[in-house]
Design a protein around this motif. Structure first.
Motif, PDB file in Angstrom:
ATOM      1  N   HIS A   1       0.833  -1.154  -0.001  1.00 54.63           N
ATOM      2  CA  HIS A   1      -0.041  -0.124   0.010  1.00 54.63           C
ATOM      3  C   HIS A   1       0.940   1.294   0.012  1.00 54.63           C
ATOM      4  O   HIS A   1       1.502   1.388   1.037  1.00 54.63           O
ATOM      5  CB  HIS A   1      -0.914  -0.031   1.294  1.00 54.63           C
ATOM      6  CG  HIS A   1      -1.876   1.221   1.276  1.00 54.63           C
ATOM      7  ND1 HIS A   1      -3.149   1.055   1.721  1.00 54.63           N
ATOM      8  CD2 HIS A   1      -1.662   2.452   1.299  1.00 54.63           C
ATOM      9  CE1 HIS A   1      -3.603   2.301   1.754  1.00 54.63           C
ATOM     10  NE2 HIS A   1      -2.899   3.136   1.416  1.00 54.63           N
TER      11      HIS A   1
ATOM     12  N   HIS B   1       1.825   5.248  -2.225  1.00 53.41           N
ATOM     13  CA  HIS B   1       1.308   6.258  -3.295  1.00 53.41           C
ATOM     14  C   HIS B   1       2.464   6.740  -3.819  1.00 53.41           C
ATOM     15  O   HIS B   1       3.420   7.720  -3.539  1.00 53.41           O
ATOM     16  CB  HIS B   1       0.423   7.647  -2.335  1.00 53.41           C
ATOM     17  CG  HIS B   1      -0.605   6.912  -1.499  1.00 53.41           C
ATOM     18  ND1 HIS B   1      -1.720   6.803  -2.364  1.00 53.41           N
ATOM     19  CD2 HIS B   1      -0.577   6.443  -0.325  1.00 53.41           C
ATOM     20  CE1 HIS B   1      -2.555   6.547  -1.231  1.00 53.41           C
ATOM     21  NE2 HIS B   1      -1.892   6.164  -0.055  1.00 53.41           N
TER      22      HIS B   1
ATOM     23  N   LYS C   1      -9.802   1.283  -5.489  1.00 51.25           N
ATOM     24  CA  LYS C   1      -9.527   1.798  -4.125  1.00 51.25           C
ATOM     25  C   LYS C   1     -10.851   2.556  -3.860  1.00 51.25           C
ATOM     26  O   LYS C   1     -11.119   3.731  -4.546  1.00 51.25           O
ATOM     27  CB  LYS C   1      -8.215   2.591  -4.309  1.00 51.25           C
ATOM     28  CG  LYS C   1      -8.022   3.472  -2.867  1.00 51.25           C
ATOM     29  CD  LYS C   1      -7.730   2.585  -1.582  1.00 51.25           C
ATOM     30  CE  LYS C   1      -7.447   3.268  -0.230  1.00 51.25           C
ATOM     31  NZ  LYS C   1      -6.482   4.330  -0.312  1.00 51.25           N
TER      32      LYS C   1
ATOM     33  N   HIS D   1      -5.704  -0.705   6.214  1.00 51.18           N
ATOM     34  CA  HIS D   1      -5.457  -0.144   7.546  1.00 51.18           C
ATOM     35  C   HIS D   1      -6.045  -0.671   8.783  1.00 51.18           C
ATOM     36  O   HIS D   1      -5.107  -1.236   9.561  1.00 51.18           O
ATOM     37  CB  HIS D   1      -5.808   1.516   7.635  1.00 51.18           C
ATOM     38  CG  HIS D   1      -5.331   2.382   6.588  1.00 51.18           C
ATOM     39  ND1 HIS D   1      -3.961   2.422   6.032  1.00 51.18           N
ATOM     40  CD2 HIS D   1      -5.775   3.095   5.711  1.00 51.18           C
ATOM     41  CE1 HIS D   1      -3.806   3.066   5.228  1.00 51.18           C
ATOM     42  NE2 HIS D   1      -4.962   3.542   4.794  1.00 51.18           N
TER      43      HIS D   1
ATOM     44  N   ASP E   1       2.260   2.743   3.529  1.00 57.92           N
ATOM     45  CA  ASP E   1       1.383   3.990   3.034  1.00 57.92           C
ATOM     46  C   ASP E   1       2.345   5.106   2.793  1.00 57.92           C
ATOM     47  O   ASP E   1       1.811   6.295   3.173  1.00 57.92           O
ATOM     48  CB  ASP E   1       0.430   4.008   4.170  1.00 57.92           C
ATOM     49  CG  ASP E   1      -0.825   4.947   3.630  1.00 57.92           C
ATOM     50  OD1 ASP E   1      -0.805   5.286   2.420  1.00 57.92           O
ATOM     51  OD2 ASP E   1      -1.426   5.526   4.456  1.00 57.92           O
TER      52      ASP E   1
HETATM   53 ZN    ZN Z   1      -2.975   5.262   1.515  1.00 54.69          ZN
END
Ligand code: ZN
Length: 539
Positions: free
Chosen positions: A66, A68, A291, A373, A437
Motif C-alpha cells: 500500500h 502512493h 480503491k 489500515h 502507506d
Molecule cells: Zn494510503
C-alpha cells in the motif's frame, strides 16, 4: 550464458517447504535452484556467471502493498523537516533550500511536527521571517494539515472571507485573518488542488524516478499503488517507455474511485478501471483493482466508529452502504480487486457488508478483496475477514509508539489497547499483508519490519513499546511483507518467496538480522536488489 550462480549467502526463502538455503541459481528472470551450495553448482553447470554474496542475508524482494508512488516521489523532492525539532532548525532549512534554488517559483516542505513549533501553533509570520518572496507550503508529518506563508495564502486566494470547506478548517487569528494553517480538506482542496495545477509532467517524471530509486535501495521489488489516476498512469507509462517498455520494479495499481453522490458516475469510474485492467497487462505495470476511501483517520476523529470518540464526536462514513454496494458488486463482477480504506470499526463493518453482498450477487469466483489500515477493528472482524477471504492490509509503521499518544487519546478508552492487532488476523487465518502507506510514513522496508517485530519506535528509541505482545516473530513479519504482500495482489505463484520456478526477485542485506537481533534492522543496509534476474540496485 544465461545462468547466474549466487553463493556464500544465508537465504531466508519465506517458503514453508524449505525456510532456509545457502545458494541460488537464476536462469534469465527465473529462479531454477534454491538449496545448498553443492546442489547449486551442479544445477548451474559450467557455463555460468558466479556472484559471491560475501556472507550476506538474502530475503525475497519486499512488496510495499500500500503506497502512493507519485506523492512519495514528490515528498522526497521537498525540504525534509521531520528531524528539525525547533523553529530555528525549521527556519534555517527553509533559508538554505531557498538559497539553493533561487529560480524556484515556490518552496515546498514536508514532515514537520507540531511540537517542533513554539506552543504547537505555527503561523505564516514564522515562515515570512525567513522566506517571504515566494509562496511556501509545508505539509505536516501526517499530511492532515499544511502550514503556509503569506505569499502562499495570496497565491491560492485565501482571505478572511474564504469559508471553511466541509470537513476542513482555515486557521485564523483573533481578528479573523487567516493565520497560515489549513486543516484536513482545507489543505487538500486549496493547497493540493492548487499544486496539482502547477505540477508538470516533468515534475511527475522526476518524482517517479525518485520513488523507484528509493524503493530499490531498500530492497522493495514490487509496489501496490493505492490511489492511481490518469496522471499517475501516464507518468508510469512514460517511465516504462524511457526504458524500452520494462520497469525495474513491479507496479500493481488500484484505481481511485471517489464517491460522487451519484451511482451512475461512480460506476463509470469502475468501468474505466475495468477497461485499464484489460488494456494494461504487463508484469511491470497493471491495474489490479479499485480503491475506495470509506472513512478518515483516528488522529483527527474522522474515522467512522461504532461508538463515539473520547470527546463524544463521531464521523459519518464517506460511502454510505447503499452507495457502496453497487460499486463493490460491479468491480467484483468485472474481476477487479476492491481495496477499501477502513480505519474505524464502523467502516470495516461496511466494507465487509459490501463484499458479502457482492458474493451473494455474483456467486462463487476467484476474488481477492482487501481492507486497508484496520487500525481499530472490533472483536470478530478478523474472523469475518477470514471467512470472506478478505486480506488485512496493515502498516506497522503507523503503529510507531512515537505517534501513538494522540491516536490513543482520541479513542480514550480500552479500544486503544486493541490498536493494530496483527496477531488477530494471523490467528483467524486471514491473509495479512504489510506495507508503509508512504509518504504518510517512511517507506523503508527494514524499519517497518523493526516495528512489526518489536512494537518499538523506529523514530525515537526513548518510547516504550506499545502492546509488545502484538509483535510478530521476525520471520513471520518478513513473510507478511514479501510472500503475503505479493499475494495481496494475487501474485504469490509468480513471486514473493524464494523458490525454484518463481521470479528471481530478491534483496541482499549486509547484516544477518536474524542472528544480530531486531535492533540491527535499524542499521542494516541493502547492498543488492535483484528484479527478474537483473541487479537493479547495488550499494
Ligand atoms: Zn494510503
Amino acid at each position: 550464458m544465461t545462468r547466474t550462480l549466487y553463493t556464500n549467502a544465508r537465504v531466508f526463502t519465506a517458503d514453508a517447504a524449505t525456510e532456509w538455503a545457502e545458494a541460488l541459481v537464476v536462469d534469465g528472470d527465473t529462479l531454477v535452484y534454491v538449496g545448498d551450495e553443492s546442489g547449486a553448482r551442479e544445477a548451474a553447470g559450467t557455463d555460468v556467471a558466479a556472484i559471491d554474496l560475501a556472507g550476506g542475508l538474502v530475503l525475497p524482494g519486499f512488496t510495499d502493498a500500500h503506497t502512493h508512488l507519485v506523492m512519495m516521489g514528490e515528498a522526497l523532492g521537498r525540504v525534509a523537516l521531520t528531524d528539525a525539532r525547533t523553529l530555528d532548525a525549521i527556519q534555517s532549512r527553509l533559508v538554505a533550500a531557498r538559497a539553493a534554488d533561487l529560480g524556484a517559483p515556490r518552496l515546498l516542505g514536508r514532515g514537520w511536527l507540531f511540537d517542533s513549533v513554539p506552543g504547537g501553533s505555527p503561523t505564516a509570520a514564522m515562515i515570512d521571517a525567513v522566506v517571504a518572496d515566494v509562496p511556501v507550503y509545508l505539509d505536516a508529518n501526517d499530511y492532515h494539515s499544511c502550514w503556509l506563508n503569506r505569499a502562499a495564502l495570496i497565491e491560492i486566494g485565501i482571505t478572511r472571507d474564504t469559508p471553511d470547506p466541509i470537513g476542513g478548517t482555515i486557521g485564523r487569528d483573533d481578528d479573523g485573518e487567516p493565520n497560515g494553517m489549513l486543516y484536513e480538506t482545507a489543505a487538500q482542496q486549496y493547497v493540493w488542488g492548487h499544486l496539482a495545477t502547477v505540477t508538470t509532467d516533468d515534475d511527475r517524471d522526476r518524482a517517479v524516478e525518485r520513488t523507484i530509486d528509493a524503493y530499490l535501495a531498500t530492497g522493495v521489488t514490487g509496489v501496490v499503488d493505492m490511489a492511481f489516476d490518469e496522471l499517475g498512469l501516464a507518468a508510469f507509462q512514460r517511465a516504462a517507455e524511457r526504458r524500452g517498455g520494462a520497469l525495474p520494479i513491479r507496479v500493481a495499481a488500484h484505481w481511485f474511485v471517489g464517491n460522487t453522490g451519484d451511482d451512475a458516475q461512480n460506476l463509470a469510474q469502475v468501468e474505466r478501471a475495468a477497461q485499464l485492467a484489460r488494456e494494461i497487462g504487463s508484469p511491470w505495470l497493471r491495474v489490479a483493482g479499485i480503491k475506495l476511501v470509506l472513512d478518515g483517520v483516528i488522529d483527527a476523529c474522522t474515522a467512522a466508529m461504532r461508538h463515539p470518540y473520547a470527546d463524544g464526536s463521531n464521523a459519518d462514513p464517506i460511502w454510505p452502504l447503499d452507495r457502496l454496494k453497487p460499486v463493490v458488486a460491479a468491480a467484483d463482477a468485472a474481476g477487479l480487486q476492491v481495496a477499501m480504506h477502513a480505519i474505524g470499526d464502523l467502516a470495516s463493518d461496511l466494507a465487509l457488508d459490501a463484499i458479502e453482498h457482492a458474493q451473494l450477487e455474483n456467486g462463487e469466483r476467484e476474488r481477492r478483496h482487501r481492507i486497508e489500515h484496520l487500525e481499530y477493528a472490533a472483536p470478530g472482524t478478523a474472523d469475518r475477514m477470514s471467512r470472506l477471504g478478505v486480506t488485512a492490509s496493515m502498516q506497522p509503521v503507523h503503529a510507531d509508539p512515537a505517534i501513538w499518544d494522540n491516536w490513543a487519546a482520541m479513542l480514550g478508552d480500552d479500544r486503544a489497547d486493541r490498536g493494530f492487532a496483527w496477531p488477530e488476523y494471523v490467528d483467524a487465518g486471514a491473509r495479512l499483508a504489510f506495507s508503509t502507506d508512504a509518504p504518510t510514513a517512511p517507506h523503508g522496508a527494514l524499519p517497518n519490519m523493526y516495528i512489526a517485530a518489536t512494537r518499538r519506535s523506529a523514530l525515537d528509541s526513548s518510547f516504550e513499546p506499545n502492546r509488545p505482545d502484538f509483535a510478530l516473530p521476525l520471520a513471520q513479519a518478513i513473510v507478511h511483507a514479501t510472500r503475503d504482500a505479493a499475494a495481496s495482489c494475487g501474485e504469490e505463484h509468480v513471486r514473493g518467496s524464494i523458490r525454484a520456478g518463481l521470479a528471481a526477485d530478491f534483496a541482499v542485506l549486509d547484516t544477518d538480522v536474524f542472528a544480530a537481533g531486531e535492533e540491527s534492522l535499524l542499521t542494516a543496509a541493502v547492498v543488492r536488489t535483484v528484479v527478474a534476474g537483473t541487479t537493479v540496485y547495488e550499494a
